[in-house]
Design a protein around this motif. Structure first.
Motif, PDB file in Angstrom:
ATOM      1  N   ILE A 182       0.845  -1.207   0.000  1.00  0.00           N
ATOM      2  CA  ILE A 182       0.000   0.000   0.000  1.00  0.00           C
ATOM      3  C   ILE A 182       0.870   1.243   0.000  1.00  0.00           C
ATOM      4  CG2 ILE A 182      -1.614   1.341   1.413  1.00  0.00           C
ATOM      5  CD1 ILE A 182      -2.868  -1.399   2.208  1.00  0.00           C
ATOM      6  N   TRP A 183       1.944   1.243   0.777  1.00  0.00           N
ATOM      7  CA  TRP A 183       2.853   2.394   0.828  1.00  0.00           C
ATOM      8  C   TRP A 183       3.473   2.666  -0.543  1.00  0.00           C
ATOM      9  CZ3 TRP A 183       8.332   2.548   0.453  1.00  0.00           C
ATOM     10  CH2 TRP A 183       8.881   3.783   0.738  1.00  0.00           C
ATOM     11  N   ILE A 184       3.834   1.615  -1.267  1.00  0.00           N
ATOM     12  CA  ILE A 184       4.436   1.775  -2.593  1.00  0.00           C
ATOM     13  C   ILE A 184       3.463   2.460  -3.546  1.00  0.00           C
ATOM     14  CG2 ILE A 184       5.155   0.509  -4.662  1.00  0.00           C
ATOM     15  CD1 ILE A 184       6.547  -1.478  -2.810  1.00  0.00           C
ATOM     16  N   PHE A 185       2.199   2.037  -3.528  1.00  0.00           N
ATOM     17  CA  PHE A 185       1.228   2.585  -4.478  1.00  0.00           C
ATOM     18  C   PHE A 185       0.709   3.961  -4.087  1.00  0.00           C
ATOM     19  CE2 PHE A 185       0.967  -1.890  -5.724  1.00  0.00           C
ATOM     20  CZ  PHE A 185       1.171  -1.733  -7.083  1.00  0.00           C
ATOM     21  N   PHE A 186       0.764   4.314  -2.821  1.00  0.00           N
ATOM     22  CA  PHE A 186       0.251   5.602  -2.385  1.00  0.00           C
ATOM     23  C   PHE A 186       1.347   6.540  -1.913  1.00  0.00           C
ATOM     24  CE2 PHE A 186      -3.377   2.747  -1.969  1.00  0.00           C
ATOM     25  CZ  PHE A 186      -4.291   3.439  -2.734  1.00  0.00           C
ATOM     26  N   ILE A 187       2.547   6.334  -2.425  1.00  0.00           N
ATOM     27  CA  ILE A 187       3.690   7.178  -2.087  1.00  0.00           C
ATOM     28  C   ILE A 187       3.401   8.606  -2.570  1.00  0.00           C
ATOM     29  CG2 ILE A 187       5.356   7.336  -3.962  1.00  0.00           C
ATOM     30  CD1 ILE A 187       7.246   5.711  -2.393  1.00  0.00           C
ATOM     31  N   PRO A 188       3.785   9.629  -1.837  1.00  0.00           N
ATOM     32  CA  PRO A 188       3.543  11.001  -2.302  1.00  0.00           C
ATOM     33  C   PRO A 188       4.253  11.267  -3.635  1.00  0.00           C
ATOM     34  CG  PRO A 188       4.358  10.969  -0.045  1.00  0.00           C
ATOM     35  CD  PRO A 188       4.426   9.574  -0.552  1.00  0.00           C
ATOM     36  N   THR A 189       3.632  12.076  -4.469  1.00  0.00           N
ATOM     37  CA  THR A 189       4.205  12.339  -5.787  1.00  0.00           C
ATOM     38  C   THR A 189       5.266  13.425  -5.764  1.00  0.00           C
ATOM     39  OG1 THR A 189       2.428  13.892  -6.253  1.00  0.00           O
ATOM     40  CG2 THR A 189       2.137  11.620  -7.004  1.00  0.00           C
ATOM     41  N   ASP A 190       5.472  14.079  -4.638  1.00  0.00           N
ATOM     42  CA  ASP A 190       6.447  15.167  -4.596  1.00  0.00           C
ATOM     43  C   ASP A 190       7.821  14.722  -4.100  1.00  0.00           C
ATOM     44  OD1 ASP A 190       5.656  14.732  -2.016  1.00  0.00           O
ATOM     45  OD2 ASP A 190       5.554  16.841  -1.461  1.00  0.00           O
ATOM     46  N   ILE A 191       8.167  13.469  -4.317  1.00  0.00           N
ATOM     47  CA  ILE A 191       9.492  12.980  -3.973  1.00  0.00           C
ATOM     48  C   ILE A 191      10.476  13.585  -4.979  1.00  0.00           C
ATOM     49  CG2 ILE A 191      10.959  10.928  -3.845  1.00  0.00           C
ATOM     50  CD1 ILE A 191       8.543   9.418  -2.830  1.00  0.00           C
ATOM     51  N   PRO A 192      11.609  14.119  -4.520  1.00  0.00           N
ATOM     52  CA  PRO A 192      12.507  14.864  -5.411  1.00  0.00           C
ATOM     53  C   PRO A 192      12.924  14.134  -6.685  1.00  0.00           C
ATOM     54  CG  PRO A 192      13.209  15.098  -3.150  1.00  0.00           C
ATOM     55  CD  PRO A 192      12.079  14.103  -3.154  1.00  0.00           C
ATOM     56  N   TYR A 193      13.278  12.860  -6.608  1.00  0.00           N
ATOM     57  CA  TYR A 193      13.741  12.183  -7.804  1.00  0.00           C
ATOM     58  C   TYR A 193      12.601  11.844  -8.755  1.00  0.00           C
ATOM     59  CZ  TYR A 193      12.432   7.960  -5.256  1.00  0.00           C
ATOM     60  OH  TYR A 193      11.756   7.011  -4.554  1.00  0.00           O
ATOM     61  N   GLN A 194      11.350  11.937  -8.324  1.00  0.00           N
ATOM     62  CA  GLN A 194      10.212  11.666  -9.201  1.00  0.00           C
ATOM     63  C   GLN A 194       9.588  12.942  -9.754  1.00  0.00           C
ATOM     64  OE1 GLN A 194       7.456   9.316  -6.988  1.00  0.00           O
ATOM     65  NE2 GLN A 194       8.479   7.413  -7.517  1.00  0.00           N
ATOM     66  N   ARG A 195       9.954  14.051  -9.201  1.00  0.00           N
ATOM     67  CA  ARG A 195       9.358  15.311  -9.606  1.00  0.00           C
ATOM     68  C   ARG A 195       9.808  15.669 -11.018  1.00  0.00           C
ATOM     69  NH1 ARG A 195      10.639  19.766  -5.516  1.00  0.00           N
ATOM     70  NH2 ARG A 195       9.983  18.036  -4.233  1.00  0.00           N
ATOM     71  N   THR A 196       8.866  16.093 -11.831  1.00  0.00           N
ATOM     72  CA  THR A 196       9.225  16.517 -13.177  1.00  0.00           C
ATOM     73  C   THR A 196       9.862  17.895 -13.109  1.00  0.00           C
ATOM     74  OG1 THR A 196       7.026  17.436 -13.511  1.00  0.00           O
ATOM     75  CG2 THR A 196       7.397  15.190 -14.296  1.00  0.00           C
ATOM     76  N   LYS A 197      10.806  18.108 -13.984  1.00  0.00           N
ATOM     77  CA  LYS A 197      11.528  19.376 -13.986  1.00  0.00           C
ATOM     78  C   LYS A 197      10.602  20.489 -14.482  1.00  0.00           C
ATOM     79  CE  LYS A 197      15.374  21.742 -16.107  1.00  0.00           C
ATOM     80  NZ  LYS A 197      16.257  21.734 -17.263  1.00  0.00           N
ATOM     81  N   GLU A 198      10.523  21.558 -13.724  1.00  0.00           N
ATOM     82  CA  GLU A 198       9.718  22.697 -14.129  1.00  0.00           C
ATOM     83  C   GLU A 198      10.527  23.517 -15.128  1.00  0.00           C
ATOM     84  OE1 GLU A 198       7.695  26.411 -11.883  1.00  0.00           O
ATOM     85  OE2 GLU A 198       7.595  24.464 -10.884  1.00  0.00           O
ATOM     86  N   GLU A 199       9.958  23.749 -16.290  1.00  0.00           N
ATOM     87  CA  GLU A 199      10.691  24.454 -17.329  1.00  0.00           C
ATOM     88  C   GLU A 199      10.690  25.956 -17.074  1.00  0.00           C
ATOM     89  OE1 GLU A 199      10.779  22.914 -21.533  1.00  0.00           O
ATOM     90  OE2 GLU A 199       8.784  22.280 -20.860  1.00  0.00           O
ATOM     91  N   LYS A 200      11.837  26.541 -17.255  1.00  0.00           N
ATOM     92  CA  LYS A 200      11.979  27.987 -17.134  1.00  0.00           C
ATOM     93  C   LYS A 200      11.658  28.611 -18.483  1.00  0.00           C
ATOM     94  CE  LYS A 200      15.486  27.457 -13.626  1.00  0.00           C
ATOM     95  NZ  LYS A 200      16.879  27.618 -13.269  1.00  0.00           N
ATOM     96  N   PRO A 201      11.269  29.879 -18.493  1.00  0.00           N
ATOM     97  CA  PRO A 201      10.924  30.528 -19.767  1.00  0.00           C
ATOM     98  C   PRO A 201      12.036  30.464 -20.809  1.00  0.00           C
ATOM     99  CG  PRO A 201      10.205  31.889 -17.945  1.00  0.00           C
ATOM    100  CD  PRO A 201      10.986  30.757 -17.358  1.00  0.00           C
ATOM    101  N   LEU A 202      13.287  30.605 -20.387  1.00  0.00           N
ATOM    102  CA  LEU A 202      14.402  30.553 -21.331  1.00  0.00           C
ATOM    103  C   LEU A 202      14.534  29.150 -21.939  1.00  0.00           C
ATOM    104  CD1 LEU A 202      16.588  32.217 -22.662  1.00  0.00           C
ATOM    105  CD2 LEU A 202      18.122  31.610 -20.792  1.00  0.00           C
ATOM    106  N   ASP A 203      14.279  28.120 -21.133  1.00  0.00           N
ATOM    107  CA  ASP A 203      14.320  26.747 -21.647  1.00  0.00           C
ATOM    108  C   ASP A 203      13.231  26.522 -22.695  1.00  0.00           C
ATOM    109  OD1 ASP A 203      16.436  26.125 -19.957  1.00  0.00           O
ATOM    110  OD2 ASP A 203      15.101  25.405 -18.361  1.00  0.00           O
ATOM    111  N   ILE A 204      12.052  27.054 -22.428  1.00  0.00           N
ATOM    112  CA  ILE A 204      10.945  26.931 -23.384  1.00  0.00           C
ATOM    113  C   ILE A 204      11.306  27.634 -24.688  1.00  0.00           C
ATOM    114  CG2 ILE A 204       8.543  27.557 -23.840  1.00  0.00           C
ATOM    115  CD1 ILE A 204       8.095  27.293 -20.771  1.00  0.00           C
TER     116      ILE A 204
END
Length: 72
Positions: free
Chosen positions: A24-46
């Protein structure tokens, strides 16, 4: 709980509870774990991605880049 030849028979139940909690812990792990977080694109990157894809010209890229750097 029953004792059978000196062994604790309820251990089987406890191990099932531990395994179920782990699954249950594996399937309901929080999504804000650093290595799972998607990189937020900066305007210059876009802007760089749009230029690389050919969506904007070099002049538009340079002009937009200057605007972005002046805002910072």
């Amino acid at each position: 709980m029953h004792f059978y030849e000196g062994h604790f028979g309820g251990m089987h139940l406890i191990w099932w509870i531990i395994w179920m909690a782990f699954i249950i812990w594996i399937f309901f792990i929080p999504t804000d774990i650093p290595y799972q977080r998607t990189k937020e694109e900066k305007p210059l990157d876009i802007l760089k991605n749009r230029f690389a894809k050919g969506e904007i010209s070099k002049e538009e890229f340079e002009e937009s880049k200057k605007l972005l750097k002046s805002d910072n």
